[in-house]
Scaffold this motif. Structure first.
Motif, PDB file in Angstrom:
ATOM      1  N   ALA A  47      40.597  36.683  31.773  1.00 19.23           N
ATOM      2  CA  ALA A  47      41.582  37.471  31.036  1.00 19.23           C
ATOM      3  C   ALA A  47      41.727  38.851  31.679  1.00 19.23           C
ATOM      4  CB  ALA A  47      41.159  37.606  29.576  1.00 19.23           C
ATOM      5  N   GLY A  48      42.970  39.265  31.901  1.00 19.90           N
ATOM      6  CA  GLY A  48      43.250  40.575  32.469  1.00 19.90           C
ATOM      7  C   GLY A  48      43.095  40.670  33.968  1.00 19.90           C
ATOM      8  N   GLU A  49      42.851  39.542  34.624  1.00 21.70           N
ATOM      9  CA  GLU A  49      42.611  39.548  36.063  1.00 21.70           C
ATOM     10  C   GLU A  49      43.657  38.728  36.804  1.00 21.70           C
ATOM     11  OE1 GLU A  49      37.737  39.842  36.209  1.00 21.70           O
ATOM     12  OE2 GLU A  49      38.690  37.858  36.176  1.00 21.70           O
ATOM     13  N   VAL A  50      43.742  38.958  38.108  1.00 22.78           N
ATOM     14  CA  VAL A  50      44.588  38.153  38.984  1.00 22.78           C
ATOM     15  C   VAL A  50      43.765  37.737  40.193  1.00 22.78           C
ATOM     16  CG1 VAL A  50      46.697  39.350  38.270  1.00 22.78           C
ATOM     17  CG2 VAL A  50      45.472  40.128  40.316  1.00 22.78           C
ATOM     18  N   VAL A  51      44.164  36.629  40.805  1.00 24.93           N
ATOM     19  CA  VAL A  51      43.587  36.211  42.084  1.00 24.93           C
ATOM     20  C   VAL A  51      44.638  36.439  43.157  1.00 24.93           C
ATOM     21  CG1 VAL A  51      42.735  34.278  43.473  1.00 24.93           C
ATOM     22  CG2 VAL A  51      41.973  34.559  41.102  1.00 24.93           C
ATOM     23  N   VAL A  52      44.234  37.124  44.212  1.00 25.70           N
ATOM     24  CA  VAL A  52      45.129  37.462  45.318  1.00 25.70           C
ATOM     25  C   VAL A  52      44.698  36.701  46.566  1.00 25.70           C
ATOM     26  CG1 VAL A  52      45.965  39.330  46.815  1.00 25.70           C
ATOM     27  CG2 VAL A  52      45.587  39.754  44.371  1.00 25.70           C
ATOM     28  N   LYS A  53      45.654  36.043  47.208  1.00 26.61           N
ATOM     29  CA  LYS A  53      45.415  35.467  48.526  1.00 26.61           C
ATOM     30  C   LYS A  53      45.626  36.587  49.542  1.00 26.61           C
ATOM     31  CE  LYS A  53      46.805  31.935  51.838  1.00 26.61           C
ATOM     32  NZ  LYS A  53      47.730  30.810  52.151  1.00 26.61           N
ATOM     33  N   LEU A  54      44.547  37.001  50.183  1.00 26.48           N
ATOM     34  CA  LEU A  54      44.607  38.162  51.064  1.00 26.48           C
ATOM     35  C   LEU A  54      45.259  37.820  52.393  1.00 26.48           C
ATOM     36  CD1 LEU A  54      41.092  39.384  50.107  1.00 26.48           C
ATOM     37  CD2 LEU A  54      43.126  40.820  49.950  1.00 26.48           C
ATOM     38  N   LYS A  55      46.202  38.658  52.780  1.00 26.18           N
ATOM     39  CA  LYS A  55      46.846  38.530  54.087  1.00 26.18           C
ATOM     40  C   LYS A  55      46.122  39.356  55.138  1.00 26.18           C
ATOM     41  CE  LYS A  55      50.344  36.078  52.501  1.00 26.18           C
ATOM     42  NZ  LYS A  55      50.644  34.686  52.961  1.00 26.18           N
ATOM     43  N   ALA A  56      45.613  40.512  54.724  1.00 27.03           N
ATOM     44  CA  ALA A  56      44.908  41.403  55.652  1.00 27.03           C
ATOM     45  C   ALA A  56      43.971  42.295  54.862  1.00 27.03           C
ATOM     46  CB  ALA A  56      45.905  42.249  56.448  1.00 27.03           C
ATOM     47  N   ALA A  57      42.958  42.805  55.558  1.00 28.01           N
ATOM     48  CA  ALA A  57      42.020  43.773  55.000  1.00 28.01           C
ATOM     49  C   ALA A  57      41.848  44.884  56.028  1.00 28.01           C
ATOM     50  CB  ALA A  57      40.682  43.107  54.677  1.00 28.01           C
ATOM     51  N   ALA A  58      41.078  45.909  55.684  1.00 30.11           N
ATOM     52  CA  ALA A  58      40.842  46.998  56.629  1.00 30.11           C
ATOM     53  C   ALA A  58      39.452  47.564  56.414  1.00 30.11           C
ATOM     54  CB  ALA A  58      41.898  48.094  56.475  1.00 30.11           C
ATOM     55  N   LEU A  59      38.933  48.233  57.440  1.00 28.32           N
ATOM     56  CA  LEU A  59      37.581  48.765  57.424  1.00 28.32           C
ATOM     57  C   LEU A  59      37.547  50.238  57.040  1.00 28.32           C
ATOM     58  CD1 LEU A  59      37.116  46.098  58.932  1.00 28.32           C
ATOM     59  CD2 LEU A  59      35.622  47.314  60.517  1.00 28.32           C
ATOM     60  N   ASN A  60      36.427  50.625  56.431  1.00 26.92           N
ATOM     61  CA  ASN A  60      36.145  52.019  56.110  1.00 26.92           C
ATOM     62  C   ASN A  60      34.700  52.331  56.479  1.00 26.92           C
ATOM     63  OD1 ASN A  60      38.627  52.998  54.437  1.00 26.92           O
ATOM     64  ND2 ASN A  60      38.118  51.006  53.556  1.00 26.92           N
ATOM     65  N   ARG A  61      34.388  53.628  56.605  1.00 25.18           N
ATOM     66  CA  ARG A  61      33.019  54.039  56.904  1.00 25.18           C
ATOM     67  C   ARG A  61      32.037  53.502  55.869  1.00 25.18           C
ATOM     68  NH1 ARG A  61      31.675  55.642  61.968  1.00 25.18           N
ATOM     69  NH2 ARG A  61      33.486  56.682  62.885  1.00 25.18           N
ATOM     70  N   ARG A  62      32.502  53.366  54.643  1.00 17.02           N
ATOM     71  CA  ARG A  62      31.652  52.827  53.575  1.00 17.02           C
ATOM     72  C   ARG A  62      31.162  51.431  53.936  1.00 17.02           C
ATOM     73  NH1 ARG A  62      32.634  49.765  48.742  1.00 17.02           N
ATOM     74  NH2 ARG A  62      31.192  50.371  47.073  1.00 17.02           N
ATOM     75  N   ASP A  63      32.006  50.619  54.553  1.00 11.57           N
ATOM     76  CA  ASP A  63      31.607  49.268  54.942  1.00 11.57           C
ATOM     77  C   ASP A  63      30.494  49.302  55.985  1.00 11.57           C
ATOM     78  OD1 ASP A  63      33.702  48.139  53.333  1.00 11.57           O
ATOM     79  OD2 ASP A  63      35.110  48.663  54.924  1.00 11.57           O
ATOM     80  N   VAL A  64      30.571  50.267  56.898  1.00 11.60           N
ATOM     81  CA  VAL A  64      29.519  50.428  57.906  1.00 11.60           C
ATOM     82  C   VAL A  64      28.196  50.788  57.235  1.00 11.60           C
ATOM     83  CG1 VAL A  64      28.739  51.844  59.843  1.00 11.60           C
ATOM     84  CG2 VAL A  64      31.100  51.038  59.763  1.00 11.60           C
TER      85      VAL A  64
END
Length: 335
Positions: A27-44
């Motif tokens: 409830a209140g959510e959606v599922v997204v089929k991702l086409k692209a993502a991107a990196l951030n320093r946080r991911d490192v």
């Protein structure tokens, strides 16, 4: 579905591409089929075991854009088939001026965007700007939001003000240049690489200095006669220079400290100049909406530094660690 999973934090970049269960919208959510993502320093930081509160196993990644493929109960503002961009800030709270204690960011501790599908609260998806490609849209959320709040919501940048952006080349710095220029501010940058300074000039910066030069402060003051606003993510020894180049009554907004604590800070200089120091983190849902509006109004396009496929995400993270790119690193996920 396929996803990039962080398996443990004992070994740096212990990531693998795995088949995991496709998420189902509650409830209140959606599922997204991702086409692209991107990196951030946080991911490192997360992948290298240097992020507090890291949980494993976990799908990492904060930035993404794609198409809504299913919706949960009570979702009325989003429809299946909608092309969306994701706001990675979760649980901001009711106060637009400060995040709540429950605030988190997509990708840790909640599963993130380095996957073929993601489940996200419906309130966190926004229509994708039509002038952006999937890769450009995916590159915008975290860095664009961080830059918008620091420069505009907190920094209150005005037309014709002098704005200093140290560390030209990073994702947030690139958006800061573009946003400040769109608002008719005078932009000045620093970098240790002339190539990155040249790229910043092409984006609209007035001039740039090499911070490894002993007299870079003097050069910058000669070019600008002082700064009205500095947006800092560096900290460390450089912070004292930001006070030195600031005009009377200027502002400094800090959203990070990649070089660590500020040693031997002389507060009297800051006091006598009546400089205001402001902290900033990510941004509110309203900041995100306003950031998207600014991007659409001025037809701003994110700068893409390099592209990788999903299975190449570990290599992409290592490339970001080396800091050679100007602009964002994006991950291609699906057509």
């Amino acid at each position: 579905m396929k996803a990039i999973v962080l398996n443990n934090v004992e070994d740096n970049y212990n990531l693998s591409i795995q088949d995991v269960q496709k998420p189902v919208a509650n409830a209140g959510e959606v599922v997204v089929k991702l086409k692209a993502a991107a990196l951030n320093r946080r991911d490192v930081m997360i992948a290298s075991g240097n992020y507090p509160g890291t949980e494993v196993p976990k799908i990492i990644g904060s930035d993404g854009a794609g198409e809504v493929v299913s919706i949960g109960n009570d979702v009325t503002d989003v429809s299946v088939g909608a092309k969306v961009i994701i706001n990675p800030g979760l649980n901001w709270g009711n106060n637009p001026n400060v995040k709540s204690a429950a605030f988190t960011i997509l990708g840790m501790p909640v599963d993130g965007t380095f996957a073929e599908f993601i489940k996200i609260p419906a309130e966190n998806v926004y229509p994708k700007p039509q002038h952006l490609s999937w890769e450009e849209a995916a590159a915008l959320p975290l860095s664009g939001l961080t830059g918008y709040r620091a420069l505009i919501t907190k920094g209150n940048v005005q037309a014709n003000e002098n704005v200093f952006i140290p560390g030209a080349g990073g994702g947030v710095a690139t958006y800061l240049i573009q946003f400040a220029k769109a608002l008719n501010a005078n932009v000045y940058v620093s970098s240790s690489q002339q190539e990155k300074i040249d790229c910043a000039l092409k984006l609209g910066a007035q001039s740039g200095v090499n911070y490894k030069d002993a007299d870079w402060e003097t050069k910058l003051l000669d070019q600008s006669q002082g700064m009205d606003l500095t947006i800092d993510s560096v900290g460390g020894e450089s912070f004292k220079s930001f006070i030195n180049i600031g005009k009377l009554g200027s502002r400094i907004v800090s959203f990070g400290a990649t070089r660590g604590p500020v040693p031997n800070l002389l507060l009297p200089t800051m006091t006598l100049k009546e400089i205001t120091l402001l902290g900033s983190t990510m941004g509110s849902p309203n900041d995100f909406k306003n950031m998207i509006d600014l991007v659409e109004q001025h037809q701003i396009k994110p700068v893409i530094g390099s592209r990788y496929n999903l299975e190449e995400t570990p290599e992409a993270l290592k490339a970001l660690t080396h800091g050679e790119n100007f602009g964002k690193i994006v991950i291609r996920i699906s057509e």
